[in-house]
Design a protein around this motif. Structure first.
Motif, PDB file in Angstrom:
ATOM      1  N   LYS A   7       5.221  -1.165 -11.353  1.00  0.00           N
ATOM      2  CA  LYS A   7       3.835  -1.633 -11.287  1.00  0.00           C
ATOM      3  C   LYS A   7       3.214  -1.052 -10.021  1.00  0.00           C
ATOM      4  O   LYS A   7       3.872  -1.030  -8.965  1.00  0.00           O
ATOM      5  CB  LYS A   7       3.807  -3.165 -11.227  1.00  0.00           C
ATOM      6  CG  LYS A   7       2.398  -3.740 -11.341  1.00  0.00           C
ATOM      7  CD  LYS A   7       2.406  -5.266 -11.303  1.00  0.00           C
ATOM      8  CE  LYS A   7       2.417  -5.771  -9.881  1.00  0.00           C
ATOM      9  NZ  LYS A   7       2.066  -7.198  -9.753  1.00  0.00           N
ATOM     10  N   VAL A   8       1.970  -0.589 -10.137  1.00  0.00           N
ATOM     11  CA  VAL A   8       1.278  -0.068  -8.960  1.00  0.00           C
ATOM     12  C   VAL A   8       0.852  -1.251  -8.096  1.00  0.00           C
ATOM     13  O   VAL A   8       0.161  -2.155  -8.582  1.00  0.00           O
ATOM     14  CB  VAL A   8       0.040   0.766  -9.357  1.00  0.00           C
ATOM     15  CG1 VAL A   8      -0.678   1.284  -8.109  1.00  0.00           C
ATOM     16  CG2 VAL A   8       0.451   1.926 -10.265  1.00  0.00           C
ATOM     17  N   VAL A   9       1.268  -1.252  -6.824  1.00  0.00           N
ATOM     18  CA  VAL A   9       0.873  -2.368  -5.954  1.00  0.00           C
ATOM     19  C   VAL A   9      -0.067  -1.934  -4.835  1.00  0.00           C
ATOM     20  O   VAL A   9      -0.687  -2.762  -4.187  1.00  0.00           O
ATOM     21  CB  VAL A   9       2.099  -3.093  -5.357  1.00  0.00           C
ATOM     22  CG1 VAL A   9       2.868  -3.806  -6.460  1.00  0.00           C
ATOM     23  CG2 VAL A   9       3.006  -2.125  -4.597  1.00  0.00           C
ATOM     24  N   ASP A  10      -0.194  -0.641  -4.627  1.00  0.00           N
ATOM     25  CA  ASP A  10      -1.143  -0.171  -3.608  1.00  0.00           C
ATOM     26  C   ASP A  10      -1.404   1.314  -3.834  1.00  0.00           C
ATOM     27  O   ASP A  10      -0.519   2.038  -4.289  1.00  0.00           O
ATOM     28  CB  ASP A  10      -0.569  -0.385  -2.194  1.00  0.00           C
ATOM     29  CG  ASP A  10      -1.650  -0.327  -1.115  1.00  0.00           C
ATOM     30  OD1 ASP A  10      -2.846  -0.311  -1.476  1.00  0.00           O
ATOM     31  OD2 ASP A  10      -1.290  -0.288   0.067  1.00  0.00           O
ATOM     32  N   VAL A  11      -2.625   1.756  -3.503  1.00  0.00           N
ATOM     33  CA  VAL A  11      -2.933   3.185  -3.537  1.00  0.00           C
ATOM     34  C   VAL A  11      -3.696   3.526  -2.267  1.00  0.00           C
ATOM     35  O   VAL A  11      -4.770   2.989  -2.022  1.00  0.00           O
ATOM     36  CB  VAL A  11      -3.780   3.588  -4.768  1.00  0.00           C
ATOM     37  CG1 VAL A  11      -3.991   5.107  -4.784  1.00  0.00           C
ATOM     38  CG2 VAL A  11      -3.131   3.136  -6.062  1.00  0.00           C
ATOM     39  N   GLU A  12      -3.089   4.365  -1.464  1.00  0.00           N
ATOM     40  CA  GLU A  12      -3.760   4.841  -0.259  1.00  0.00           C
ATOM     41  C   GLU A  12      -4.351   6.193  -0.638  1.00  0.00           C
ATOM     42  O   GLU A  12      -3.654   7.069  -1.129  1.00  0.00           O
ATOM     43  CB  GLU A  12      -2.731   4.953   0.878  1.00  0.00           C
ATOM     44  CG  GLU A  12      -3.303   5.361   2.207  1.00  0.00           C
ATOM     45  CD  GLU A  12      -3.035   6.821   2.493  1.00  0.00           C
ATOM     46  OE1 GLU A  12      -4.012   7.527   2.855  1.00  0.00           O
ATOM     47  OE2 GLU A  12      -1.889   7.263   2.354  1.00  0.00           O
ATOM     48  N   ARG A  13      -5.647   6.361  -0.436  1.00  0.00           N
ATOM     49  CA  ARG A  13      -6.342   7.488  -1.034  1.00  0.00           C
ATOM     50  C   ARG A  13      -7.356   8.049  -0.037  1.00  0.00           C
ATOM     51  O   ARG A  13      -8.046   7.296   0.646  1.00  0.00           O
ATOM     52  CB  ARG A  13      -7.102   6.954  -2.246  1.00  0.00           C
ATOM     53  CG  ARG A  13      -7.584   7.939  -3.236  1.00  0.00           C
ATOM     54  CD  ARG A  13      -8.612   7.294  -4.136  1.00  0.00           C
ATOM     55  NE  ARG A  13      -8.139   6.183  -4.975  1.00  0.00           N
ATOM     56  CZ  ARG A  13      -7.393   6.325  -6.053  1.00  0.00           C
ATOM     57  NH1 ARG A  13      -7.000   7.525  -6.425  1.00  0.00           N
ATOM     58  NH2 ARG A  13      -7.034   5.268  -6.754  1.00  0.00           N
ATOM     59  N   ARG A  14      -7.426   9.366   0.074  1.00  0.00           N
ATOM     60  CA  ARG A  14      -8.481   9.966   0.892  1.00  0.00           C
ATOM     61  C   ARG A  14      -8.860  11.310   0.279  1.00  0.00           C
ATOM     62  O   ARG A  14      -8.000  12.042  -0.226  1.00  0.00           O
ATOM     63  CB  ARG A  14      -8.013  10.127   2.344  1.00  0.00           C
ATOM     64  CG  ARG A  14      -6.711  10.864   2.498  1.00  0.00           C
ATOM     65  CD  ARG A  14      -6.069  10.631   3.876  1.00  0.00           C
ATOM     66  NE  ARG A  14      -4.927  11.537   4.027  1.00  0.00           N
ATOM     67  CZ  ARG A  14      -3.723  11.347   3.487  1.00  0.00           C
ATOM     68  NH1 ARG A  14      -3.479  10.281   2.747  1.00  0.00           N
ATOM     69  NH2 ARG A  14      -2.761  12.237   3.667  1.00  0.00           N
ATOM     70  N   THR A  15     -10.150  11.610   0.309  1.00  0.00           N
ATOM     71  CA  THR A  15     -10.600  12.907  -0.192  1.00  0.00           C
ATOM     72  C   THR A  15     -10.847  13.788   1.014  1.00  0.00           C
ATOM     73  O   THR A  15     -11.862  13.659   1.696  1.00  0.00           O
ATOM     74  CB  THR A  15     -11.868  12.746  -1.055  1.00  0.00           C
ATOM     75  OG1 THR A  15     -11.559  11.880  -2.144  1.00  0.00           O
ATOM     76  CG2 THR A  15     -12.324  14.083  -1.628  1.00  0.00           C
ATOM     77  N   THR A  56      -1.102   8.334  -1.446  1.00  0.00           N
ATOM     78  CA  THR A  56       0.208   7.835  -1.846  1.00  0.00           C
ATOM     79  C   THR A  56       0.012   6.567  -2.670  1.00  0.00           C
ATOM     80  O   THR A  56      -0.768   5.697  -2.287  1.00  0.00           O
ATOM     81  CB  THR A  56       1.060   7.492  -0.595  1.00  0.00           C
ATOM     82  OG1 THR A  56       1.209   8.672   0.199  1.00  0.00           O
ATOM     83  CG2 THR A  56       2.433   6.979  -0.992  1.00  0.00           C
ATOM     84  N   ALA A  57       0.701   6.500  -3.807  1.00  0.00           N
ATOM     85  CA  ALA A  57       0.710   5.284  -4.595  1.00  0.00           C
ATOM     86  C   ALA A  57       2.019   4.553  -4.306  1.00  0.00           C
ATOM     87  O   ALA A  57       3.077   5.173  -4.250  1.00  0.00           O
ATOM     88  CB  ALA A  57       0.616   5.603  -6.082  1.00  0.00           C
ATOM     89  N   VAL A  58       1.915   3.252  -4.100  1.00  0.00           N
ATOM     90  CA  VAL A  58       3.112   2.438  -3.869  1.00  0.00           C
ATOM     91  C   VAL A  58       3.382   1.636  -5.141  1.00  0.00           C
ATOM     92  O   VAL A  58       2.481   0.987  -5.688  1.00  0.00           O
ATOM     93  CB  VAL A  58       2.907   1.483  -2.671  1.00  0.00           C
ATOM     94  CG1 VAL A  58       4.168   0.649  -2.437  1.00  0.00           C
ATOM     95  CG2 VAL A  58       2.521   2.266  -1.427  1.00  0.00           C
ATOM     96  N   LEU A  59       4.632   1.732  -5.618  1.00  0.00           N
ATOM     97  CA  LEU A  59       5.014   1.070  -6.867  1.00  0.00           C
ATOM     98  C   LEU A  59       6.092   0.031  -6.585  1.00  0.00           C
ATOM     99  O   LEU A  59       6.953   0.231  -5.726  1.00  0.00           O
ATOM    100  CB  LEU A  59       5.580   2.087  -7.865  1.00  0.00           C
ATOM    101  CG  LEU A  59       4.861   3.429  -8.032  1.00  0.00           C
ATOM    102  CD1 LEU A  59       5.614   4.305  -9.038  1.00  0.00           C
ATOM    103  CD2 LEU A  59       3.427   3.219  -8.494  1.00  0.00           C
TER     104      LEU A  59
END
Lengths: 358, 358
Positions: free
Chosen positions: A242-250, A258-261
């Motif tokens: 299950k995805v529990v966090d998504v750290e995202r930058r453009t 990074t996606a944390v599962l």
């Protein structure tokens, strides 16, 4: 598959998004663009790579930029054909075939739209057998095809024709121009003849995408669509989570993060991560690397099997990570240098599926 | 002056650096490049602007980038002519004349080198009557000449041909490409016919530069060379001072910063500042604005009269700030909108020399 009509567009969109390994653009947008062009101009003829005559003039077309931006900035029909037009005029050649540079929800279907607009056949192939973030990351670089001259066009009417000393410089200049154009632009590059296309492209990518897409059709997909896709691609389901966090930058024109599962099944209680730069590149279980590019790391919705692109990833998604083998040419030292983890700045050695026939 | 030989190169270098108002490049480097080309190919014929036939095909050539970088990255002879070659091939026209886009130590002399390399006459004129940092800041923008198609080439062999919807977009895309190329590139743009050149260029800039340069020749310049230059340009010495600090940063491809001066004479004890972005743009006495672009703010060495470019400015320099009137077309509302203080992000209204005949 000898032509791409509306049904094929739907199947290709679904399957190419899987092969896009998180990148290559939103399949919904790719399908909209291709369907609109086919409704106006009719179906697109598909040429098998092996049947391409030596003297064919093949022009790939693609969108370049951050997928996070592409979903809000859909190109016009006019823009789709214009990159090819600009490059054709610059080359002074008559183009005979359009091609895909990568597999992905947008970049497998933008060429369909362009082929329809231009009234040209499309080659059933692509330059990677998957998607990669940087434009020098194609098998064509390994077989000596130059990325330039290349055309970059935006929706406002701006364009640039770039000619560089190597394919990495093409990436550098085109990326900056793309960022200026609003982080999303239409490109045409890697102009080549039929012989060079047969040497450097991956055969059958659109057919493969369509067959993957057929597996995922509502009503066809069974209880465990991810396993069906993994079997079809010669890979395996590496992780359920299950995805529990998504750290995202453009940044610098890419969608990075990074996606944390949170693992399920054999990984229950484990913290898994997926590092991405437009595409999913490294899958980890804690500090242990499970899989890396150039192999395909595809995050599929566990229930429907639908590919989840990196810009769509969000908390709560139940995902199955399918790892599938890349084209064997990526597994050579030259291929790994061009598209292994180190090429993206990750400290890890490549971890590839074992027991894959070359 | 009907031709540019080695003597004229020396005089133009000295005088164009004054007209460059701190920008336009290091005159020593401009002189080296032009002299090398003249030694190989002979003197360059100079065509007065008024004598340019309607059907002439005029291609300006210039260096784009941060002068701080140009002094360490001198273009090759091959690179000088290549921007014109690339643009000529793209246009499919036969170029008849080379021209200067701005006045400045490098950008008045790079065209001399290019004309010598290409065996073409040079127009005695330029696009500004001074130097400005951004490429849309030429009178040609006001007279409707398009900056594109434009060629940008580097010393490694990379090039880009840019075609944009307006001249500001040309600046934006070319600036990014220039930054990628290492913050310094050779460009050719504003291709125009003779009639458009006569309408949009400033006549006699190279002759003017040479006559200013003659005033500053060692042995000719008297006790107060800055006053002689000011009188020749119809301006005045606004300030005598010593440089006590220079805050400098090379950002977004420009050499930006502020020089702090300690006033002498009527400004004794006063803290004066000069804001620059490649060129000197705003001269202040405390919070009081003494002069702004588009007028010329030239910092000259008080003893020798030699122009000091913004990248050469340093602690201890004794300087005389000459303020001279710009071309009258810059004083129109359109001209001020394009190159007044607000165009550079300064909050000040334009402060221009009074009593200047239009």
């Amino acid at each position: 598959m000898r032509q791409v009509g509306l049904d094929e567009v739907r199947a290709i969109a679904r399957g190419a998004a899987v092969l896009g390994t998180g990148g290559g653009g939103d399949p919904h947008i790719g399908a909209l663009m291709a369907a609109a062009a086919i409704r106006t101009h009719g179906p697109v003829a598909l040429t098998p790579l092996a049947e391409l005559p030596d003297g064919a003039v093949v022009l790939p077309v693609a969108m370049m930029g951050a997928p996070t931006v592409m979903v809000e900035k859909i190109p016009s029909a006019d823009q789709v054909g214009r990159a090819v037009d600009v490059l054709t005029r610059h080359l002074g050649l008559e183009v005979t075939h359009v091609a895909c540079i990568e597999a992905g929800g947008v970049n497998s279907l933008v060429p369909v739209a362009a082929a329809a607009e231009l009234g040209l056949p499309l080659v059933d192939a692509d330059g990677m057998g998957r998607a990669f973030p940087e434009l020098q990351q194609v098998l064509l670089t390994l077989t000596g095809v130059r990325a330039t001259p290349m055309a970059v066009v935006d929706e406002k009417g701006n364009c640039a024709v770039i000619d560089t000393v190597d394919n990495r410089w093409a990436e550098r200049l085109a990326r900056s121009v793309t960022i200026d154009m609003g982080c999303s632009a239409m490109i045409s590059n890697y102009a080549m003849d039929g012989a060079a296309a047969r040497r450097g492209l991956v055969p059958g990518t659109l057919s493969l995408a369509a067959s993957v897409g057929a597996l995922l059709e509502p009503g066809v997909a069974g209880e465990d669509p991810a396993s069906a896709v993994a079997a079809h691609l010669g890979g395996r389901v590496a992780v359920r989570a299950k995805v529990v966090d998504v750290e995202r930058r453009t940044t610098t024109g890419f969608a990075r993060g990074t996606a944390v599962l949170e693992g399920a099944g054999e990984h229950a209680g484990r913290r898994l991560t997926v590092d991405f730069q437009n595409e999913n590149l490294v899958l980890r279980d804690g500090d242990h690397v499970l899989a890396t590019a150039p192999d395909l790391i595809c995050l599929l919705d566990t229930a429907s099997g639908a590919a989840i692109t990196t810009e769509q990833l969000r908390f709560g998604h139940r995902v199955s990570a399918v790892v599938a083998p890349c084209d064997p040419r990526w597994r050579t030292p030259e291929g790994l240098a061009l598209a292994g983890p180190a090429a993206f700045g990750y400290p890890d050695d490549a971890v590839l599926l074992e027991g894959v026939p070359a």
